[in-house]
Design a protein around this motif. Structure first.
Motif, PDB file in Angstrom:
ATOM      1  N   TRP A  54       0.838  -1.208   0.000  1.00 52.46           N
ATOM      2  CA  TRP A  54       0.000   0.000   0.000  1.00 52.46           C
ATOM      3  C   TRP A  54       0.877   1.265   0.000  1.00 52.46           C
ATOM      4  CZ3 TRP A  54      -0.288   2.822   4.887  1.00 52.46           C
ATOM      5  CH2 TRP A  54      -0.938   4.063   4.738  1.00 52.46           C
ATOM      6  N   ASN A  57       3.137   2.203  -2.957  1.00 51.52           N
ATOM      7  CA  ASN A  57       2.362   2.595  -4.130  1.00 51.52           C
ATOM      8  C   ASN A  57       1.959   4.067  -4.113  1.00 51.52           C
ATOM      9  OD1 ASN A  57       1.731   0.763  -6.336  1.00 51.52           O
ATOM     10  ND2 ASN A  57       1.039  -0.626  -4.738  1.00 51.52           N
ATOM     11  N   PHE A  59       4.035   6.416  -3.677  1.00 58.47           N
ATOM     12  CA  PHE A  59       5.218   7.187  -4.054  1.00 58.47           C
ATOM     13  C   PHE A  59       5.820   6.718  -5.374  1.00 58.47           C
ATOM     14  CE2 PHE A  59       4.913   7.432   0.514  1.00 58.47           C
ATOM     15  CZ  PHE A  59       5.268   8.720   0.821  1.00 58.47           C
ATOM     16  N   TYR A  73      -3.058  10.374  -4.962  1.00 59.29           N
ATOM     17  CA  TYR A  73      -3.240   9.099  -4.261  1.00 59.29           C
ATOM     18  C   TYR A  73      -3.378   9.341  -2.752  1.00 59.29           C
ATOM     19  CZ  TYR A  73      -1.921   6.067  -8.223  1.00 59.29           C
ATOM     20  OH  TYR A  73      -1.874   5.379  -9.407  1.00 59.29           O
ATOM     21  N   ALA A  76      -6.749  10.817  -2.005  1.00 58.80           N
ATOM     22  CA  ALA A  76      -7.814   9.823  -2.229  1.00 58.80           C
ATOM     23  C   ALA A  76      -7.823   8.752  -1.143  1.00 58.80           C
ATOM     24  CB  ALA A  76      -7.656   9.183  -3.607  1.00 58.80           C
ATOM     25  N   THR A  77      -6.678   8.572  -0.476  1.00 59.09           N
ATOM     26  CA  THR A  77      -6.604   7.585   0.594  1.00 59.09           C
ATOM     27  C   THR A  77      -7.542   7.939   1.753  1.00 59.09           C
ATOM     28  OG1 THR A  77      -4.339   6.966   0.034  1.00 59.09           O
ATOM     29  CG2 THR A  77      -5.017   6.533   2.277  1.00 59.09           C
ATOM     30  N   THR A  80     -11.165   6.952   1.200  1.00 58.41           N
ATOM     31  CA  THR A  80     -11.129   5.497   1.092  1.00 58.41           C
ATOM     32  C   THR A  80     -10.999   4.861   2.474  1.00 58.41           C
ATOM     33  OG1 THR A  80     -10.008   5.813  -1.026  1.00 58.41           O
ATOM     34  CG2 THR A  80     -10.030   3.595  -0.133  1.00 58.41           C
ATOM     35  N   PHE A  81     -10.138   5.454   3.299  1.00 56.24           N
ATOM     36  CA  PHE A  81      -9.952   4.931   4.655  1.00 56.24           C
ATOM     37  C   PHE A  81     -11.234   5.080   5.474  1.00 56.24           C
ATOM     38  CE2 PHE A  81      -8.564   5.251   9.124  1.00 56.24           C
ATOM     39  CZ  PHE A  81      -7.947   4.020   9.234  1.00 56.24           C
ATOM     40  N   ILE A  93     -14.749  -0.212  -0.476  1.00 58.67           N
ATOM     41  CA  ILE A  93     -13.472   0.487  -0.310  1.00 58.67           C
ATOM     42  C   ILE A  93     -12.828   0.761  -1.678  1.00 58.67           C
ATOM     43  CG2 ILE A  93     -11.116   0.291   0.601  1.00 58.67           C
ATOM     44  CD1 ILE A  93     -12.311  -1.528   2.843  1.00 58.67           C
ATOM     45  N   VAL A  94     -12.773  -0.294  -2.505  1.00 64.21           N
ATOM     46  CA  VAL A  94     -12.150  -0.157  -3.827  1.00 64.21           C
ATOM     47  C   VAL A  94     -12.959   0.800  -4.707  1.00 64.21           C
ATOM     48  CG1 VAL A  94     -11.524  -1.395  -5.936  1.00 64.21           C
ATOM     49  CG2 VAL A  94     -11.036  -2.419  -3.720  1.00 64.21           C
ATOM     50  N   GLY A  97     -12.520   4.316  -3.619  1.00 67.20           N
ATOM     51  CA  GLY A  97     -11.157   4.708  -3.967  1.00 67.20           C
ATOM     52  C   GLY A  97     -11.065   5.166  -5.411  1.00 67.20           C
ATOM     53  N   ILE A  98     -11.619   4.353  -6.316  1.00 70.85           N
ATOM     54  CA  ILE A  98     -11.571   4.681  -7.753  1.00 70.85           C
ATOM     55  C   ILE A  98     -12.309   5.994  -8.021  1.00 70.85           C
ATOM     56  CG2 ILE A  98     -12.369   3.940 -10.041  1.00 70.85           C
ATOM     57  CD1 ILE A  98     -11.994   1.041  -9.085  1.00 70.85           C
ATOM     58  N   LEU A 101     -10.440   9.136  -6.758  1.00 68.66           N
ATOM     59  CA  LEU A 101      -9.337   9.566  -7.611  1.00 68.66           C
ATOM     60  C   LEU A 101      -9.856  10.171  -8.921  1.00 68.66           C
ATOM     61  CD1 LEU A 101      -6.241   9.648  -7.583  1.00 68.66           C
ATOM     62  CD2 LEU A 101      -6.303   7.719  -9.132  1.00 68.66           C
ATOM     63  N   ALA A 102     -10.905   9.552  -9.466  1.00 69.82           N
ATOM     64  CA  ALA A 102     -11.484  10.085 -10.713  1.00 69.82           C
ATOM     65  C   ALA A 102     -11.987  11.512 -10.488  1.00 69.82           C
ATOM     66  CB  ALA A 102     -12.611   9.171 -11.193  1.00 69.82           C
ATOM     67  N   ARG A 105      -9.061  13.916 -10.200  1.00 68.51           N
ATOM     68  CA  ARG A 105      -8.471  14.186 -11.524  1.00 68.51           C
ATOM     69  C   ARG A 105      -9.384  15.105 -12.325  1.00 68.51           C
ATOM     70  NH1 ARG A 105      -5.766   8.646 -12.255  1.00 68.51           N
ATOM     71  NH2 ARG A 105      -3.773   9.116 -11.247  1.00 68.51           N
TER      72      ARG A 105
ATOM     73  N   LEU B 163      -9.515   7.216 -15.788  1.00 69.23           N
ATOM     74  CA  LEU B 163     -10.678   6.644 -15.102  1.00 69.23           C
ATOM     75  C   LEU B 163     -10.481   6.446 -13.605  1.00 69.23           C
ATOM     76  CD1 LEU B 163     -11.597   3.987 -17.800  1.00 69.23           C
ATOM     77  CD2 LEU B 163     -12.818   6.116 -17.305  1.00 69.23           C
ATOM     78  N   GLY B 164      -9.263   6.669 -13.128  1.00 70.78           N
ATOM     79  CA  GLY B 164      -9.017   6.466 -11.698  1.00 70.78           C
ATOM     80  C   GLY B 164      -8.792   5.010 -11.333  1.00 70.78           C
ATOM     81  N   PHE B 167      -5.895   3.565  -9.125  1.00 73.46           N
ATOM     82  CA  PHE B 167      -5.903   3.657  -7.666  1.00 73.46           C
ATOM     83  C   PHE B 167      -6.534   2.419  -7.028  1.00 73.46           C
ATOM     84  CE2 PHE B 167      -7.453   5.483  -3.568  1.00 73.46           C
ATOM     85  CZ  PHE B 167      -6.214   5.820  -3.054  1.00 73.46           C
ATOM     86  N   ALA B 171      -6.065   1.310  -3.115  1.00 67.83           N
ATOM     87  CA  ALA B 171      -7.228   1.259  -2.224  1.00 67.83           C
ATOM     88  C   ALA B 171      -7.410  -0.153  -1.684  1.00 67.83           C
ATOM     89  CB  ALA B 171      -8.480   1.708  -2.968  1.00 67.83           C
ATOM     90  N   PHE B 173      -5.167  -2.662  -1.249  1.00 72.83           N
ATOM     91  CA  PHE B 173      -4.214  -3.086  -0.225  1.00 72.83           C
ATOM     92  C   PHE B 173      -4.439  -2.341   1.082  1.00 72.83           C
ATOM     93  CE2 PHE B 173      -1.555  -4.782  -3.777  1.00 72.83           C
ATOM     94  CZ  PHE B 173      -1.671  -6.091  -3.378  1.00 72.83           C
ATOM     95  N   MET B 174      -4.815  -1.066   0.977  1.00 74.52           N
ATOM     96  CA  MET B 174      -5.128  -0.335   2.204  1.00 74.52           C
ATOM     97  C   MET B 174      -6.332  -0.971   2.896  1.00 74.52           C
ATOM     98  SD  MET B 174      -6.482   3.368   2.959  1.00 74.52           S
ATOM     99  CE  MET B 174      -8.001   2.503   3.115  1.00 74.52           C
TER     100      MET B 174
END
Lengths: 110, 236
Positions: A54, A57, A59, A73, A76-77, A80-81, A93-94, A97-98, A101-102, A105, B163-164, B167, B171, B173-174
């Motif tokens: 985690w 990734n 960095f 990142y 966005a964490t 997500t957290f 969570i995933v 997260g996506i 970040l979208a 951006r 599309l993100g 990440f 996400a 692994f976290m």
């Protein structure tokens, strides 16, 4: 660019070393019993490896210099957290997260 | 996640990992294609090497015409963490046949390993071949499919990051780490948090002083060693 044969040979050799790393412990451990010390050591593998996978990734590595933080990142964490704490559901969570970040951006971050 | 260990449950529980594979698989396909490799070669890398992000190392070293031996060595080093993961997982399949053991090992990934470790917290520390194999197969097929899409997309998309999806893996692994820490009661919570904090510091230092390919394996070895020392010194 190397020739097709060289590329193919490299792919096969890389595949073999990776496969051996995966399979040898399974075959060996059918016959060998691990000592208590080794089992204790291995009990830390999950959290240590997940933390590394985690955190590293977040960095970009520049050996000899400070790693560069991927700011998008890192930001966005946070949501997500939060979702992890609230839902304890990996799919949520995933997904968040996506989306986080979208959105970052789309707002021009990163 | 629940206590059921059949293939169907495995398929369902593997779903969250799929996004990570899709994100990185597509990125790998696009980059492989952009580096000048044919679709066939790019897909073969995913089929034969099957090493996730380590394949980026392989592609960039191949494209730069490095000697084969150093490419193979780099790939081995990046993936040597698989030895530790296999060794951790293998005892749960001791009663299964060698063929089943080799099957599980062949398709083991960071993600299926982490998912399996999480699953143990719900199943009174048991794993089954059908559950794990289902998780592994979902991973393998998604990875190949995503690579193929990426290699094909290479002509149209220059930036798969829009599309993100990139990440997804971070996400995941976290998320898996968080779920592991809150549900694994075999190690004390304070000990786990201490080890996580130390690992973060170790990872940061390693990223400065070590070549990229060595970071994960070195941190894992040192981090686990420190964990054992801490446990025996302060958490008995």
């Amino acid at each position: 660019m190397p020739s097709s044969n060289e590329i193919l040979l490299t792919i096969v050799l890389c595949g073999v070393v990776t496969w051996l790393s995966r399979v040898i412990p399974f075959v060996l451990l059918k016959y060998v019993k691990l000592s208590k010390g080794v089992i204790e050591f291995l009990s830390f593998v999950p959290i240590v490896i997940m933390t590394t996978l985690w955190f590293s990734n977040l960095f970009t590595v520049n050996t000899g210099h400070l790693p560069t933080l991927n700011l998008a990142y890192a930001i966005a964490t946070l949501p997500t957290f939060l979702v992890a704490v609230i839902t304890k559901n990996l799919l949520a969570i995933v997904a968040i997260g996506i989306v986080s970040l979208a959105v970052l951006r789309a707002m021009g971050m990163a | 996640m629940n206590e059921i260990l059949d293939a169907k449950t495995g398929l369902k529980e593997a779903l969250p990992t799929v996004f990570g594979y899709i994100g990185i698989g597509i990125a790998f396909g696009v980059i492989g294609h952009a580096s000048g490799f044919s679709t066939l070669m790019v897909v073969l890398m995913s089929v034969i090497i099957y090493a996730g992000s380590a394949q980026f190392t392989t592609v960039s070293m191949l494209a730069a015409a490095n000697p084969i031996a150093s490419i193979v060595l780099a790939t081995f080093l990046v993936n040597s963490r698989m030895i530790l993961m296999s060794t951790t997982i293998a005892p749960f399949f001791k009663k299964d046949s060698t063929v089943k053991n080799v099957t599980i090992g062949t398709l083991l990934t960071d993600e299926s390993f982490a998912l399996g470790m999480n699953k143990l917290n719900y199943t009174k520390s048991k794993l089954s071949f059908s559950w794990f194999n289902a998780v592994n197969l979902v991973a393998y097929l998604t990875w190949i499919f995503a690579t193929l899409i990426g290699a094909g997309l290479g002509n149209f998309v220059s930036d798969p990051k829009q599309l993100g999806l990139d990440f997804a893996i971070v996400a995941m692994f976290m998320g898996l780490l968080y779920l592991q820490v809150i549900s694994d009661h075999s190690l004390k919570l304070t000990l786990q948090l201490t080890v996580v904090a130390l690992t973060i510091v170790l990872t940061f230092i390693s990223m400065i002083i070590l070549p990229k390919n060595l970071v994960i394996i070195v941190v894992t070895l040192v981090g686990c060693g420190l964990g054992v020392v801490l446990k025996n010194a302060f958490f008995k």
